[in-house]
Design a protein around this motif. Structure first.
Motif, short mmCIF file in Angstrom:
data_model
loop_
_atom_site.label_atom_id
_atom_site.label_comp_id
_atom_site.label_asym_id
_atom_site.label_seq_id
_atom_site.Cartn_x
_atom_site.Cartn_y
_atom_site.Cartn_z
N PHE A 57 -22.96 -4.80 -13.53
CA PHE A 57 -21.89 -5.76 -13.73
C PHE A 57 -20.54 -5.04 -13.81
CE2 PHE A 57 -22.94 -4.26 -17.89
CZ PHE A 57 -21.80 -4.37 -18.68
N LEU A 60 -17.23 -5.43 -6.94
CA LEU A 60 -18.05 -6.65 -6.91
C LEU A 60 -19.25 -6.51 -5.98
CD1 LEU A 60 -15.24 -9.37 -6.82
CD2 LEU A 60 -16.63 -8.71 -8.78
N CYS A 108 -22.41 -5.13 -7.63
CA CYS A 108 -22.86 -5.78 -8.87
C CYS A 108 -23.56 -7.11 -8.60
CB CYS A 108 -21.66 -6.02 -9.80
SG CYS A 108 -20.79 -4.52 -10.28
N GLU A 109 -24.27 -7.58 -9.64
CA GLU A 109 -24.85 -8.93 -9.64
C GLU A 109 -24.11 -9.87 -10.59
OE1 GLU A 109 -27.47 -6.49 -7.64
OE2 GLU A 109 -27.12 -6.21 -9.79
N GLY A 110 -23.27 -9.30 -11.45
CA GLY A 110 -22.57 -10.13 -12.42
C GLY A 110 -21.18 -9.60 -12.71
N ALA A 111 -20.34 -10.44 -13.31
CA ALA A 111 -18.98 -10.04 -13.66
C ALA A 111 -18.56 -10.71 -14.95
CB ALA A 111 -18.00 -10.40 -12.54
N ALA A 138 -15.29 -13.06 -7.28
CA ALA A 138 -16.65 -12.93 -7.82
C ALA A 138 -17.51 -14.14 -7.46
CB ALA A 138 -16.58 -12.76 -9.34
N GLN A 157 -18.70 -14.12 -3.88
CA GLN A 157 -19.77 -13.15 -3.62
C GLN A 157 -21.06 -13.52 -4.37
OE1 GLN A 157 -19.19 -9.02 -3.28
NE2 GLN A 157 -17.03 -9.12 -2.79
N ASN A 158 -21.11 -14.76 -4.90
CA ASN A 158 -22.31 -15.29 -5.57
C ASN A 158 -22.71 -14.47 -6.80
OD1 ASN A 158 -22.65 -17.40 -3.65
ND2 ASN A 158 -23.58 -15.93 -2.24
N LEU A 159 -21.73 -13.93 -7.49
CA LEU A 159 -22.02 -13.20 -8.73
C LEU A 159 -22.09 -14.18 -9.90
CD1 LEU A 159 -21.28 -10.74 -6.96
CD2 LEU A 159 -20.08 -9.80 -8.94
N VAL A 194 -27.06 -12.05 -16.42
CA VAL A 194 -26.92 -11.30 -15.16
C VAL A 194 -28.32 -10.99 -14.62
CG1 VAL A 194 -26.08 -9.17 -14.07
CG2 VAL A 194 -24.72 -10.30 -15.85
#
Length: 535
Positions: free
Chosen positions: A9, A95, A98-101, A122, A125-127, A183
């Motif tokens: 993340f 981003l 990562c998978e999350g933000a 974010a 990018q489907n985060l 996440v």
């Protein structure tokens, strides 16, 4: 280790909303850095970052979080990101790994221009985005209004929003638990061919080029033979490991992990940010590349002594290794000698690069005034790019000139709305949209980029008492009635002083320039004509 225990993340927000302070508290809470060694802005390794209090480069770090429910610790790979609009391409690179933000919002300022811009990056990018309100310990914090703005602007639910103080550490354990719960673990299969995304790179005096990577599939071990799919360069993985945040060597990296790989390459151009790293025996497919950042602002930098030209070239090559937005070409001037025309993302980017060249590489530099890139459509049907007045062809050969237009987003308190709108009108801006967010007003304009680089930001901060913020993105080019102001001293043309300017402002600007030159040029015992002519 299994990918299910990994969480990748990053933290995104507007500038000065507390990203780096939050990262410092994470390092303390997870005991990644001991309290004895802990310093303020720990991940900001560059002295300029610490002095200015801003993050310029993304910085990854690996942390461990132990819980009573599972035997092995959770691996938290955090990437600290810049908040200024000039370094937004760094956020895009973070981003992608990562998978999350964590979306951090200052409770005393609320949603600002870069808050919106980075949040939508974010989301696109489907985060998984975790909304967090920071600085709740301050007496002027308006938590209720900030919470309502987050709900109204992005559609978050009240229960999703976490209120913290990165300074005191309040509610940080709750935030870490939310990262672990919300996440998702990285996807991918360690049994598949290696696919590693290069999201950053830097040069090491012993290991050569070191690539910061996120493994999307497969595994990599020390001594493996690898290749870059983009450049085609092959090498042996001399060393690899994690960021703690210092380099920590390990024997192998597995799918889902973030780490570094020492390539041993000495040619910095072979390791391009956004490239895909894979094996030579089992070759993985190329990953989606980053959109190449386009330079928006141009300046010429000349060394004071011509003997330093090659040193400046070497310094720029080293800086461009981990700054893919830096573009430069050699130029020469009859007055200033040999130097480089450099393309930047904005004025702060230009200021930081010049300061790094002077401090880190001991160069004395002379800079020209900032300019933008114009498109000149010739009568022959050809289109050329120019960035300075000296490049402008003969007017009889020109069909039209087009200038870059941006979409400008401004957040300002309602108190300063009138002054901000007058400022935009005086800079040839046209209003697109206006929205209210509590006591804040969002204004969207179409604005010529050249107006932004002419101290627009300084004027905006001055008339709004520092409360207004802005973000911008390039839109397109549109025709403009442009003329060249040519300066002659003692009837000799001085090219570095020539200007490209809108015809409506040409006469007034020419008079001001002539008066300024008269004031700064020492008096002589002979006649010295000062001429500013329109072409």
């Amino acid at each position: 280790m299994t990918p299910s225990s990994i969480r990748n993340f990053c933290v995104v927000s507007h500038i000065d909303h507390g990203k780096t302070t939050l990262t410092d508290r994470f390092l303390e809470l997870t005991q990644t850095v001991s309290r004895v060694k802990m310093t303020e802005r720990y991940l900001d390794s560059n002295p300029i970052e610490k002095e200015r209090g801003i993050t310029i480069k993304l910085a990854p770090v690996r942390m461990e979080w132990h819980t009573d429910t599972v035997s092995q610790p959770y691996i938290l790979n955090l990437i600290d990101t810049p908040g200024h609009v000039d370094f937004s391409y760094e956020v895009s690179r973070s981003l992608a790994a990562c998978e999350g933000a964590i979306l951090l919002v200052d409770a005393t300022q609320g949603i600002q221009a870069q808050t919106l811009a980075n949040a939508y990056k974010a989301i696109n990018q489907n985060l998984v985005v975790i909304p967090v309100i920071n600085k709740i310990d301050l007496p002027n914090a308006d938590i209720a209004a900030t919470r309502k703005a987050l709900v109204d602007s992005f559609g978050f639910e009240e229960k999703e929003i976490i209120s913290i103080s990165a300074k005191t550490g309040a509610n940080l354990i709750q935030l870490i638990k939310a990262v672990i719960e919300r996440v998702p673990a990285p996807l991918g299969d360690s049994r598949q061919p290696l696919q590693a995304l290069v999201f950053n790179s830097f040069y090491h005096s012993h290991w050569g080029v070191i690539a910061s990577v996120r493994l999307m599939s497969g595994t990599v071990s020390k001594g493996d033979r690898l290749q870059f799919l983009g450049s085609g360069a092959e090498f042996l993985a001399d060393d690899l490991g994690y960021f703690l945040p210092q380099l920590k060597p390990v024997k192998s990296l597995v799918c889902g992990e973030v780490g570094y790989i020492a390539t041993g390459l000495k040619d910095i151009s072979l390791c391009r940010v956004g490239d895909t790293l894979t094996g030579t025996a089992l070759i993985g497919a190329a990953l989606p590349d980053y959109q190449e950042p386009k330079p928006m602002v141009f300046m010429d930098l000349y060394p004071v002594g011509n003997e330093d030209f090659l040193r400046e070239k070497t310094a720029l090559e080293k800086l461009s290794l981990n700054d893919s937005s830096l573009h430069f070409v050699p130029v020469s001037s009859a007055v200033l000698g040999s130097g480089f025309k450099i393309g930047f993302q904005g004025l702060l980017h230009a200021d930081v690069v010049q300061e790094r060249l002077e401090r880190e590489f001991d160069l004395d530099l002379i800079s020209t005034s900032p300019s933008v890139e114009y498109l000149v459509d010739l009568r022959s049907g050809k289109t050329i790019n120019i960035t300075s007045a000296s490049d402008l062809p003969d007017p009889t050969l020109i069909n039209q000139i087009r200038e870059p237009i941006i979409e400008l987003t401004i957040f300002t308190p309602q108190t300063y709305l009138g002054g901000v709108m007058q400022l935009n009108q005086s800079h040839r801006a046209s209003l697109i949209n206006q929205q209210h967010f509590g006591t804040q007003v969002q204004l969207m304009y179409r604005l010529p980029l050249v107006e932004l680089v002419s101290d627009f930001f300084g004027q905006l901060k001055s008339l709004s008492s520092g409360f207004a913020s802005l973000d911008w993105r390039f839109l397109d080019y549109q025709p403009v009635d442009l003329v060249k102001l040519e300066v002659k001293l003692n009837r000799q043309a001085i090219d570095p002083l020539a200007l490209l300017i809108v015809r409506l402002r040409a006469v007034a600007t020419a008079k001001c320039l002539a008066i300024k030159l008269k004031a700064v040029i020492p008096r002589q015992q002979f006649e010295l004509p000062i001429q500013v002519m329109l072409r």
